[in-house]
Design a protein around this motif. Structure first.
Motif, short mmCIF file in Angstrom:
data_model
loop_
_atom_site.label_atom_id
_atom_site.label_comp_id
_atom_site.label_asym_id
_atom_site.label_seq_id
_atom_site.Cartn_x
_atom_site.Cartn_y
_atom_site.Cartn_z
N ARG A 188 0.81 -1.22 0.00
CA ARG A 188 0.00 0.00 0.00
C ARG A 188 0.85 1.28 0.00
O ARG A 188 0.34 2.36 -0.28
N ASN A 189 2.16 1.11 0.26
CA ASN A 189 3.07 2.26 0.21
C ASN A 189 3.79 2.38 -1.14
O ASN A 189 4.66 3.23 -1.32
N GLY A 190 3.43 1.49 -2.07
CA GLY A 190 4.03 1.53 -3.39
C GLY A 190 5.37 0.83 -3.49
O GLY A 190 6.06 0.94 -4.51
N ARG A 191 5.75 0.06 -2.47
CA ARG A 191 7.06 -0.60 -2.46
C ARG A 191 6.97 -1.98 -3.11
O ARG A 191 6.08 -2.77 -2.80
N ARG A 192 7.91 -2.29 -4.01
CA ARG A 192 7.96 -3.60 -4.66
C ARG A 192 8.65 -4.59 -3.70
O ARG A 192 9.82 -4.93 -3.84
N PHE A 193 7.89 -5.09 -2.76
CA PHE A 193 8.42 -5.90 -1.67
C PHE A 193 8.98 -7.25 -2.13
O PHE A 193 9.81 -7.86 -1.44
N LEU A 194 8.55 -7.74 -3.30
CA LEU A 194 9.03 -9.04 -3.76
C LEU A 194 10.52 -9.02 -4.09
O LEU A 194 11.18 -10.06 -4.06
N LEU A 195 11.05 -7.85 -4.40
CA LEU A 195 12.48 -7.76 -4.69
C LEU A 195 13.32 -8.05 -3.45
O LEU A 195 14.51 -8.38 -3.57
N ASP A 196 12.72 -7.95 -2.27
CA ASP A 196 13.42 -8.31 -1.04
C ASP A 196 13.51 -9.83 -0.87
O ASP A 196 14.29 -10.32 -0.06
N ILE A 197 12.67 -10.55 -1.64
CA ILE A 197 12.57 -12.00 -1.48
C ILE A 197 13.31 -12.74 -2.58
O ILE A 197 13.97 -13.75 -2.33
N ASP A 198 13.20 -12.23 -3.81
CA ASP A 198 13.80 -12.91 -4.96
C ASP A 198 14.23 -11.84 -5.97
O ASP A 198 13.46 -10.91 -6.23
N PRO A 199 15.41 -11.96 -6.55
CA PRO A 199 15.87 -10.95 -7.50
C PRO A 199 14.99 -10.84 -8.75
O PRO A 199 15.00 -9.80 -9.43
N ASN A 200 14.22 -11.90 -9.03
CA ASN A 200 13.32 -11.85 -10.18
C ASN A 200 12.00 -11.14 -9.87
O ASN A 200 11.18 -10.94 -10.76
N GLY A 201 11.81 -10.78 -8.60
CA GLY A 201 10.62 -10.02 -8.22
C GLY A 201 9.33 -10.67 -8.67
O GLY A 201 9.06 -11.84 -8.33
N GLU A 202 8.54 -9.95 -9.43
CA GLU A 202 7.22 -10.42 -9.86
C GLU A 202 7.30 -11.65 -10.76
O GLU A 202 6.32 -12.38 -10.90
N LEU A 203 8.45 -11.89 -11.38
CA LEU A 203 8.58 -13.02 -12.29
C LEU A 203 9.30 -14.20 -11.64
O LEU A 203 9.76 -15.12 -12.33
N ALA A 204 9.36 -14.22 -10.32
CA ALA A 204 9.84 -15.40 -9.59
C ALA A 204 8.79 -16.50 -9.71
O ALA A 204 7.64 -16.25 -10.08
N PRO A 205 9.15 -17.76 -9.42
CA PRO A 205 8.15 -18.84 -9.46
C PRO A 205 6.93 -18.52 -8.60
O PRO A 205 7.02 -17.80 -7.60
N ARG A 206 5.79 -19.08 -8.99
CA ARG A 206 4.53 -18.73 -8.36
C ARG A 206 4.51 -18.97 -6.85
O ARG A 206 3.91 -18.20 -6.11
N ASP A 207 5.15 -20.03 -6.38
CA ASP A 207 5.10 -20.32 -4.95
C ASP A 207 5.79 -19.20 -4.16
O ASP A 207 5.32 -18.80 -3.09
N ILE A 208 6.90 -18.69 -4.69
CA ILE A 208 7.62 -17.62 -4.01
C ILE A 208 6.80 -16.34 -4.01
O ILE A 208 6.68 -15.64 -2.99
N VAL A 209 6.21 -16.01 -5.16
CA VAL A 209 5.39 -14.81 -5.25
C VAL A 209 4.16 -14.93 -4.33
O VAL A 209 3.81 -13.98 -3.62
N ALA A 210 3.53 -16.10 -4.32
CA ALA A 210 2.34 -16.29 -3.49
C ALA A 210 2.66 -16.11 -2.01
O ALA A 210 1.91 -15.46 -1.27
#
Length: 514
Positions: A258-280
């Motif tokens: 809700r703050n506009g931060r792409r939080f997935l980049l903290d989890i995987d360098p591929n961000g939104e295009l990481a495998p579905r389980d990681i994104v989920a």
């Protein structure tokens, strides 16, 4: 009615069942489907498309490698390569029937990008209407194929066994009448299990009935613990939840809090295009932390949204969200079951006379985590394989007399209440992130609920749910879509598929109760 049906019965009217029937022609076959052909099963709702190596420079070997990499170490590599090699031919079959796949200016396929694919290989229709377009075409093809007999409004509930062989099926019609129909070959194409969960992208008929039918008949069930949760279901309190296709992320849409931060980049360098389980899991954690999760397509798609992704656009606008100018609220939703009835490369189950195809089957091609857009591909590749195998199989006649048609007791309010409680339980205890105590509660609760209802459909749902919960409890590691917070790492000694019978999961439940 049953005296006039062909001896080969397909249960399910989605892509896998219908494509199999068409490939069976001119051999006569009957399709039992609870809803009209073309609208039955999850296939109609599929948005992304079909994965295949159609782009210059891509190869089936590359596709198979991506499938294996996404599958958490337990994909059957030979099966994956076979599927990838047959992909182009099956897509050409659909194109020849009239499927209007997106094309380049030169007339070739115009594939898109999706997560965990190393190349652009998602063959689509008008951006996000692949499932609908394919099923519309196949419904017309079925209507002009005289060898296919359609029996709509029939929900299969139980397999009839004689001397270790599947020889018939019990199906309930819309009036509650149970019909026992004999067959020489029975093909399960009943789809997935999403409606065992409170939040799902699957249609109502995806209740895991086929898995339970096969299990109660004695079949092996494989990899039941592996349930894929789509990370970008549109969170508007709809049941089923509409899907924001992964192709949006392939075209540059991002996921933000809700703050506009792409939080997935903290989890995987591929961000939104990481495998579905990681994104989920990332989306789930952001929501649980109170930060929310949103799909931002304003820059990547913007004013072209309605033309490029009309299905997603319509779903958003129906909820008062303009995705070309606003963030789309998202949440993980039960989407696809990698597990199912164990089959070999020809779709044969562990029971004579019984085949399985599509999401109800577990061929080993998906492993612990399905690669995006391999589901429709599996349906058509193995639909054709099952058709070929059944047509080549000699069937010995089995003499038995079907029971007279009978009325099934109408489900009571208590039966419906059991189903609603089950869906809440599965989402809370057997969802995106799991742990031992919660899974044990789920197993005990499902076992207890089995004594609360005599309705066959409710009991089938409970049976499949027990498989998912009990095998998740037994797999003390995290692998692919199965994540245990109490065992967060993969265990190399468990890098194998799970195989269970109904008796085995009932023993697990009994041990939990003890």
């Amino acid at each position: 009615m049953r005296e006039h049906l062909p001896p080969i019965i397909i249960v399910g009217g989605g892509l896998a069942g219908v494509f199999c029937a068409l490939k069976m022609a001119p051999t006569p076959v009957a399709i039992f489907a609870p809803t009209p052909i073309g609208y039955s099963g999850s296939s109609f709702w599929a948005q992304g498309g079909i994965a295949a190596a159609v782009e210059e420079g891509d190869t089936p070997e590359n596709h198979a490698n991506d499938t294996v990499a996404a599958g958490g170490g337990i994909v059957d590599r030979d099966i994956a390569l076979t599927m990838a090699r047959e992909a182009r031919a099956r897509i050409e079959d659909l194109a020849a029937m009239g499927t209007p796949f997106d094309r380049s200016a030169l007339g070739g396929f115009a594939p898109s990008q999706e997560a965990a694919h190393s190349r652009r290989r998602i063959v689509r229709v008008k951006g996000d209407v692949a499932g609908r377009a394919i099923m519309d075409i196949l419904a017309k093809e079925v209507a002009r194929t005289p060898s296919i007999h359609i029996v709509e409004g029939y929900s299969a509930q139980e397999i009839v066994m004689r001397d270790g062989r599947a020889v018939g099926v019990h199906a309930r019609d819309n009036d509650g009448m149970i019909h026992e129909t004999p067959c020489a070959a029975l093909i399960l194409a009943t789809g997935g299990i999403g409606h065992l969960y409170r939040v799902t992208t699957n249609p109502l008929e995806a209740r895991g009935i086929g898995v339970a039918m096969a299990a109660r008949a004695g079949a092996l069930i494989a990899d039941a613990e592996f349930v894929q949760f789509h990370p970008t279901a549109i969170d508007i309190d709809a049941d089923p939840a509409p899907l924001a296709t992964e192709a949006l992320r392939g075209e540059g849409a991002t996921i933000v809090d809700r703050n506009g931060r792409r939080f997935l980049l903290d989890i995987d360098p591929n961000g939104e295009l990481a495998p579905r389980d990681i994104v989920a899991r990332g989306v789930f954690a952001s929501i649980k932390a109170g930060d929310g999760a949103f799909l931002d397509a304003r820059s990547a798609i913007g004013a072209e949204f309605s033309a490029r992704f009309p299905t997603v656009y319509g779903s958003c606008m129906s909820a008062g969200i303009d995705p070309s100018r606003e963030l789309i609220p998202i949440a993980p939703a039960a989407h696809y079951h990698m597990g199912g009835v164990w089959t070999d490369a020809r779709g044969r189950t562990s029971l004579d006379g019984l085949w399985a195809v599509g999401e109800v089957a577990s061929t080993g091609v998906h492993g612990a985590n399905r690669l995006a857009s391999n589901s429709l591909l599996e349906a058509i590749v193995f639909g054709a394989r099952v058709a070929e195998d059944v047509r080549a199989t000699p069937f010995a006649s089995i003499e038995w007399r079907p029971q007279a048609d009978r009325i099934e007791p109408i489900p009571r309010d208590r039966d419906f209440a059991v189903i609603e409680e089950l869906r809440d339980l599965m989402s809370a205890n057997v969802g995106v992130i799991r742990n031992g105590p919660s899974l044990a509660v789920a197993v005990k609760s499902i076992r207890r609920m089995m004594s609360w209802t005599s309705d066959i459909e409710a009991r089938n749902m409970l049976t499949t749910a027990l498989f998912v919960a009990a095998t998740a409890l037994e797999r003390r590691e995290s692998r692919g879509a199965h994540f245990r917070s109490d065992f967060p790492q993969a265990d190399v000694t468990l890098a194998r598929r799970s195989l269970n019978t109904l008796d085995a999961v009932l023993r697990v439940a009994d041990e939990v109760e003890a």
